[in-house]
Design a protein around this motif. Structure first.
Motif, PDB file in Angstrom:
ATOM      1  N   ILE A   1      29.183  36.400  -0.956  1.00 56.75           N
ATOM      2  CA  ILE A   1      30.117  36.382  -0.304  1.00 56.75           C
ATOM      3  C   ILE A   1      30.088  34.700   0.128  1.00 56.75           C
ATOM      4  CG2 ILE A   1      30.285  36.724   1.865  1.00 56.75           C
ATOM      5  CD1 ILE A   1      32.673  36.840   2.228  1.00 56.75           C
ATOM      6  N   ALA A   2      30.841  33.966   0.348  1.00 52.50           N
ATOM      7  CA  ALA A   2      30.361  32.412   1.153  1.00 52.50           C
ATOM      8  C   ALA A   2      29.491  32.818   2.375  1.00 52.50           C
ATOM      9  CB  ALA A   2      31.696  31.707   1.166  1.00 52.50           C
ATOM     10  N   LEU A   3      29.251  33.608   2.474  1.00 49.45           N
ATOM     11  CA  LEU A   3      28.577  33.377   4.038  1.00 49.45           C
ATOM     12  C   LEU A   3      27.196  32.728   3.581  1.00 49.45           C
ATOM     13  CD1 LEU A   3      30.054  36.216   5.059  1.00 49.45           C
ATOM     14  CD2 LEU A   3      30.877  34.586   5.719  1.00 49.45           C
TER      15      LEU A   3
ATOM     16  N   ALA B   1      35.962  36.783   8.949  1.00 50.27           N
ATOM     17  CA  ALA B   1      36.265  36.034  10.467  1.00 50.27           C
ATOM     18  C   ALA B   1      36.132  37.262  11.184  1.00 50.27           C
ATOM     19  CB  ALA B   1      37.493  36.897  10.221  1.00 50.27           C
ATOM     20  N   VAL B   2      34.896  38.225  11.177  1.00 52.62           N
ATOM     21  CA  VAL B   2      34.189  39.741  12.040  1.00 52.62           C
ATOM     22  C   VAL B   2      32.847  38.479  12.398  1.00 52.62           C
ATOM     23  CG1 VAL B   2      33.219  41.247  11.674  1.00 52.62           C
ATOM     24  CG2 VAL B   2      35.023  41.187  10.870  1.00 52.62           C
ATOM     25  N   LYS B   3      32.123  38.164  11.556  1.00 47.85           N
ATOM     26  CA  LYS B   3      30.851  36.921  11.171  1.00 47.85           C
ATOM     27  C   LYS B   3      31.177  35.778  12.482  1.00 47.85           C
ATOM     28  CE  LYS B   3      28.383  39.026   8.011  1.00 47.85           C
ATOM     29  NZ  LYS B   3      27.434  38.843   7.074  1.00 47.85           N
ATOM     30  N   HIS B   4      32.801  34.774  12.469  1.00 46.06           N
ATOM     31  CA  HIS B   4      32.705  34.315  13.046  1.00 46.06           C
ATOM     32  C   HIS B   4      33.835  34.065  12.960  1.00 46.06           C
ATOM     33  CE1 HIS B   4      29.541  32.275  11.012  1.00 46.06           C
ATOM     34  NE2 HIS B   4      29.889  33.147   9.800  1.00 46.06           N
ATOM     35  N   PRO B   5      33.943  34.914  15.165  1.00 45.78           N
ATOM     36  CA  PRO B   5      35.042  35.380  15.552  1.00 45.78           C
ATOM     37  C   PRO B   5      35.726  32.982  16.112  1.00 45.78           C
ATOM     38  CG  PRO B   5      33.428  35.640  16.500  1.00 45.78           C
ATOM     39  CD  PRO B   5      32.625  35.392  15.277  1.00 45.78           C
TER      40      PRO B   5
ATOM     41  N   LYS C   1      43.889  42.805  11.441  1.00 45.21           N
ATOM     42  CA  LYS C   1      43.295  43.382  12.797  1.00 45.21           C
ATOM     43  C   LYS C   1      42.202  41.867  13.452  1.00 45.21           C
ATOM     44  CE  LYS C   1      38.286  44.606  11.302  1.00 45.21           C
ATOM     45  NZ  LYS C   1      37.506  43.311  10.934  1.00 45.21           N
ATOM     46  N   ASN C   2      42.397  41.025  12.245  1.00 43.77           N
ATOM     47  CA  ASN C   2      41.194  39.922  12.776  1.00 43.77           C
ATOM     48  C   ASN C   2      42.535  38.521  13.606  1.00 43.77           C
ATOM     49  OD1 ASN C   2      38.783  40.309  11.777  1.00 43.77           O
ATOM     50  ND2 ASN C   2      39.635  40.277   9.782  1.00 43.77           N
ATOM     51  N   PRO C   3      42.348  38.676  14.749  1.00 42.99           N
ATOM     52  CA  PRO C   3      42.614  37.733  15.561  1.00 42.99           C
ATOM     53  C   PRO C   3      43.178  36.079  14.905  1.00 42.99           C
ATOM     54  CG  PRO C   3      41.640  38.461  17.043  1.00 42.99           C
ATOM     55  CD  PRO C   3      41.365  39.382  15.750  1.00 42.99           C
ATOM     56  N   ASN C   4      41.385  35.635  14.505  1.00 46.15           N
ATOM     57  CA  ASN C   4      41.789  35.174  14.224  1.00 46.15           C
ATOM     58  C   ASN C   4      41.744  34.416  12.614  1.00 46.15           C
ATOM     59  OD1 ASN C   4      39.431  36.329  13.365  1.00 46.15           O
ATOM     60  ND2 ASN C   4      37.890  34.924  13.508  1.00 46.15           N
ATOM     61  N   VAL C   5      42.210  35.318  11.913  1.00 44.54           N
ATOM     62  CA  VAL C   5      43.560  34.686  10.810  1.00 44.54           C
ATOM     63  C   VAL C   5      45.045  34.482  10.407  1.00 44.54           C
ATOM     64  CG1 VAL C   5      43.483  35.719   8.151  1.00 44.54           C
ATOM     65  CG2 VAL C   5      41.240  35.785   9.795  1.00 44.54           C
ATOM     66  N   SER C   6      45.241  33.589   9.895  1.00 41.51           N
ATOM     67  CA  SER C   6      46.572  33.627  10.239  1.00 41.51           C
ATOM     68  C   SER C   6      46.747  33.039   8.390  1.00 41.51           C
ATOM     69  CB  SER C   6      47.012  32.549   9.942  1.00 41.51           C
ATOM     70  OG  SER C   6      46.533  32.077  12.157  1.00 41.51           O
ATOM     71  N   ALA C   7      48.112  33.079   7.776  1.00 38.41           N
ATOM     72  CA  ALA C   7      48.074  33.421   6.194  1.00 38.41           C
ATOM     73  C   ALA C   7      49.419  32.341   6.242  1.00 38.41           C
ATOM     74  CB  ALA C   7      48.540  34.445   5.526  1.00 38.41           C
TER      75      ALA C   7
END
Length: 188
Positions: free
Chosen positions: A18-20, A64-68, A91-97
């Motif tokens: 993945i792009a990490l 999203a988990v690794k970069h909250p 699950k991830n409050p830092n993700v929108s769509a």
């Protein structure tokens, strides 16, 4: 905006799933430092040479988990993996769509809604489940007719949430400092 395709994914990922990579992490660190969202293509790819495993919404969950501290935008709501996309957003409050790229070309909206009822109802169900505070309008223009696409999104989103979806949520996320009044942007 990171749009995954074979060329930039191969350069970005080399020996990663993945792009990490160091390059990806640097992008995320910069986004966090400058408080800028990162929009990532998620969903079916436009061509046969791209790998679906990198476009599946679950890859965004890992980022999203690794970069909250980074705010991510899942482009295309992860289409066609609507349930996985919804799970990642929930699950991830830092993700929108955004709702871009769900249709292509000239569309008879009424006929599409009727013919693809299962798909459309599933999409409406997941949007309703999540609520509309982290959902944004998007098109992938010029691949779609803008008027028809607006009408399609109006069908998906209840009227009381349309102001937020058609501009308010994006204005807040991207820091535009403006509000949407369905007639255009107005200065706050």
């Amino acid at each position: 905006y990171i749009h995954y395709n074979v060329e930039n994914m191969a350069a970005l990922m080399k020996n990663c799933d993945i792009a990490l990579t160091a390059a990806g992490s640097t992008v995320y660190e910069l986004a966090a430092a400058y408080d800028k969202p990162v929009a990532v293509h998620m969903g079916e790819t436009a061509g046969p040479s791209a790998y679906l495993k990198y476009a599946h919404p679950l890859t965004l969950d890992e980022a999203a988990v690794k970069h909250p501290r980074v705010r991510f935008v899942m482009c295309h709501f992860g289409n066609p993996w609507l349930n996985d996309g919804a799970a990642v957003i929930s699950k991830n409050p830092n993700v929108s769509a955004d709702l871009s790229g769900l249709l292509e070309g000239q569309i008879d909206v009424d006929a599409f809604v009727e013919e693809k009822r299962g798909y459309v109802e599933a999409l409406k169900t997941w949007l309703g489940y999540l609520g509309y505070s982290r959902i944004m309008f998007g098109t992938d223009w010029p691949l779609v007719n803008l008027e028809q696409y607006i009408r399609f999104v109006e069908y998906l989103v209840p009227e009381k949430y349309q102001e937020a979806v058609f501009g308010g949520n994006a204005a807040e996320l991207y820091g535009f400092g403006k509000v949407w009044d369905m007639g255009g942007f107005q200065a706050v």
